[in-house]
Design a protein around this motif. Structure first.
Motif, PDB file in Angstrom:
ATOM      1  N   TYR A 139      10.647  14.420  -4.806  1.00 48.62           N
ATOM      2  CA  TYR A 139      11.237  13.158  -5.259  1.00 48.62           C
ATOM      3  C   TYR A 139      11.943  12.438  -4.118  1.00 48.62           C
ATOM      4  CZ  TYR A 139      10.406  13.707 -10.269  1.00 48.62           C
ATOM      5  OH  TYR A 139       9.828  13.820 -11.505  1.00 48.62           O
ATOM      6  N   ASP A 140      12.676  13.183  -3.291  1.00 48.72           N
ATOM      7  CA  ASP A 140      13.368  12.568  -2.157  1.00 48.72           C
ATOM      8  C   ASP A 140      12.370  11.883  -1.230  1.00 48.72           C
ATOM      9  OD1 ASP A 140      15.846  13.365  -3.051  1.00 48.72           O
ATOM     10  OD2 ASP A 140      15.977  15.094  -1.703  1.00 48.72           O
ATOM     11  N   SER A 141      11.282  12.554  -0.976  1.00 44.66           N
ATOM     12  CA  SER A 141      10.257  11.993  -0.099  1.00 44.66           C
ATOM     13  C   SER A 141       9.559  10.801  -0.753  1.00 44.66           C
ATOM     14  CB  SER A 141       9.237  13.076   0.247  1.00 44.66           C
ATOM     15  OG  SER A 141       8.201  12.555   1.010  1.00 44.66           O
ATOM     16  N   ALA A 142       9.262  10.930  -2.032  1.00 47.71           N
ATOM     17  CA  ALA A 142       8.512   9.894  -2.738  1.00 47.71           C
ATOM     18  C   ALA A 142       9.341   8.647  -3.020  1.00 47.71           C
ATOM     19  CB  ALA A 142       7.956  10.451  -4.043  1.00 47.71           C
ATOM     20  N   THR A 143      10.647   8.763  -2.958  1.00 53.87           N
ATOM     21  CA  THR A 143      11.498   7.594  -3.215  1.00 53.87           C
ATOM     22  C   THR A 143      12.056   7.005  -1.924  1.00 53.87           C
ATOM     23  OG1 THR A 143      13.410   9.031  -3.617  1.00 53.87           O
ATOM     24  CG2 THR A 143      12.149   8.318  -5.550  1.00 53.87           C
ATOM     25  N   GLN A 144      11.587   7.486  -0.802  1.00 58.39           N
ATOM     26  CA  GLN A 144      12.006   6.950   0.499  1.00 58.39           C
ATOM     27  C   GLN A 144      11.515   5.516   0.630  1.00 58.39           C
ATOM     28  OE1 GLN A 144      10.908   9.478   3.746  1.00 58.39           O
ATOM     29  NE2 GLN A 144      10.929   7.830   5.204  1.00 58.39           N
ATOM     30  N   SER A 145      12.390   4.628   1.037  1.00 60.34           N
ATOM     31  CA  SER A 145      12.013   3.222   1.158  1.00 60.34           C
ATOM     32  C   SER A 145      11.010   3.027   2.293  1.00 60.34           C
ATOM     33  CB  SER A 145      13.248   2.355   1.437  1.00 60.34           C
ATOM     34  OG  SER A 145      13.703   2.573   2.759  1.00 60.34           O
ATOM     35  N   SER A 164       4.107   5.636  -5.618  1.00 63.35           N
ATOM     36  CA  SER A 164       4.086   5.727  -7.082  1.00 63.35           C
ATOM     37  C   SER A 164       3.202   6.879  -7.533  1.00 63.35           C
ATOM     38  CB  SER A 164       3.582   4.421  -7.688  1.00 63.35           C
ATOM     39  OG  SER A 164       4.493   3.383  -7.460  1.00 63.35           O
ATOM     40  N   ALA A 165       2.062   7.010  -6.894  1.00 61.78           N
ATOM     41  CA  ALA A 165       1.164   8.116  -7.226  1.00 61.78           C
ATOM     42  C   ALA A 165       1.818   9.450  -6.877  1.00 61.78           C
ATOM     43  CB  ALA A 165      -0.161   7.957  -6.479  1.00 61.78           C
ATOM     44  N   ARG A 166       2.529   9.477  -5.767  1.00 58.45           N
ATOM     45  CA  ARG A 166       3.188  10.713  -5.353  1.00 58.45           C
ATOM     46  C   ARG A 166       4.299  11.096  -6.318  1.00 58.45           C
ATOM     47  NH1 ARG A 166       5.772  12.532   0.193  1.00 58.45           N
ATOM     48  NH2 ARG A 166       5.705  14.738  -0.264  1.00 58.45           N
ATOM     49  N   LEU A 167       5.065  10.119  -6.796  1.00 59.20           N
ATOM     50  CA  LEU A 167       6.107  10.396  -7.789  1.00 59.20           C
ATOM     51  C   LEU A 167       5.519  11.055  -9.025  1.00 59.20           C
ATOM     52  CD1 LEU A 167       8.496   7.315  -7.824  1.00 59.20           C
ATOM     53  CD2 LEU A 167       9.142   9.698  -7.543  1.00 59.20           C
ATOM     54  N   ASN A 168       4.370  10.565  -9.436  1.00 53.10           N
ATOM     55  CA  ASN A 168       3.695  11.142 -10.583  1.00 53.10           C
ATOM     56  C   ASN A 168       3.345  12.605 -10.327  1.00 53.10           C
ATOM     57  OD1 ASN A 168       2.452  11.061 -13.166  1.00 53.10           O
ATOM     58  ND2 ASN A 168       0.463  10.860 -12.164  1.00 53.10           N
ATOM     59  N   ALA A 186       0.844  -1.197   0.000  1.00 48.45           N
ATOM     60  CA  ALA A 186       0.000   0.000   0.000  1.00 48.45           C
ATOM     61  C   ALA A 186       0.880   1.248   0.000  1.00 48.45           C
ATOM     62  CB  ALA A 186      -0.928  -0.003   1.199  1.00 48.45           C
ATOM     63  N   TYR A 187       1.944   1.228   0.788  1.00 50.73           N
ATOM     64  CA  TYR A 187       2.881   2.351   0.837  1.00 50.73           C
ATOM     65  C   TYR A 187       3.496   2.575  -0.541  1.00 50.73           C
ATOM     66  CZ  TYR A 187       7.051   5.064   1.927  1.00 50.73           C
ATOM     67  OH  TYR A 187       8.030   6.026   1.932  1.00 50.73           O
ATOM     68  N   ASN A 188       3.939   1.498  -1.172  1.00 51.26           N
ATOM     69  CA  ASN A 188       4.568   1.611  -2.492  1.00 51.26           C
ATOM     70  C   ASN A 188       3.592   2.126  -3.536  1.00 51.26           C
ATOM     71  OD1 ASN A 188       7.055   0.763  -1.550  1.00 51.26           O
ATOM     72  ND2 ASN A 188       6.648  -1.376  -1.978  1.00 51.26           N
ATOM     73  N   ALA A 189       2.349   1.720  -3.468  1.00 52.00           N
ATOM     74  CA  ALA A 189       1.341   2.215  -4.411  1.00 52.00           C
ATOM     75  C   ALA A 189       1.131   3.711  -4.228  1.00 52.00           C
ATOM     76  CB  ALA A 189       0.031   1.462  -4.231  1.00 52.00           C
ATOM     77  N   ALA A 190       1.065   4.138  -2.994  1.00 47.43           N
ATOM     78  CA  ALA A 190       0.880   5.566  -2.717  1.00 47.43           C
ATOM     79  C   ALA A 190       2.102   6.362  -3.165  1.00 47.43           C
ATOM     80  CB  ALA A 190       0.603   5.788  -1.242  1.00 47.43           C
TER      81      ALA A 190
END
Length: 67
Positions: free
Chosen positions: A47-53, A28-32, A22-26
């Motif tokens: 981008y830094d926030s959206a690519t945080q593991s 991905s949307a944030r990266l967009n 669910a985190y990864n799906a969210a």
């Protein structure tokens, strides 16, 4: 973004997902959404926030011990 995020989360939940999925799906949307930010510095922070593991995110959510 909210509609896309909700759709991604709903899809993930219907797939019997874990919190990490669910985190990864969210994310991905944030990266967009980051691509729509005009200011370079703001876009870089996005981008830094959206690519945080997920693991790093989880560490930030842990309560800090009291001294």
């Amino acid at each position: 973004m909210q509609k896309l995020t909700l759709t991604a989360l709903l899809f993930a939940l219907l797939q019997g997902c874990t919190a990490e999925r669910a985190y990864n799906a969210a994310q991905s949307a944030r990266l967009n959404e980051c691509t729509k930010i005009a200011d370079n510095a703001d876009r870089a922070r996005c981008y830094d926030s959206a690519t945080q593991s997920y693991d790093r995110y989880g560490q930030g959510q842990q309560p800090k011990p009291k001294d």
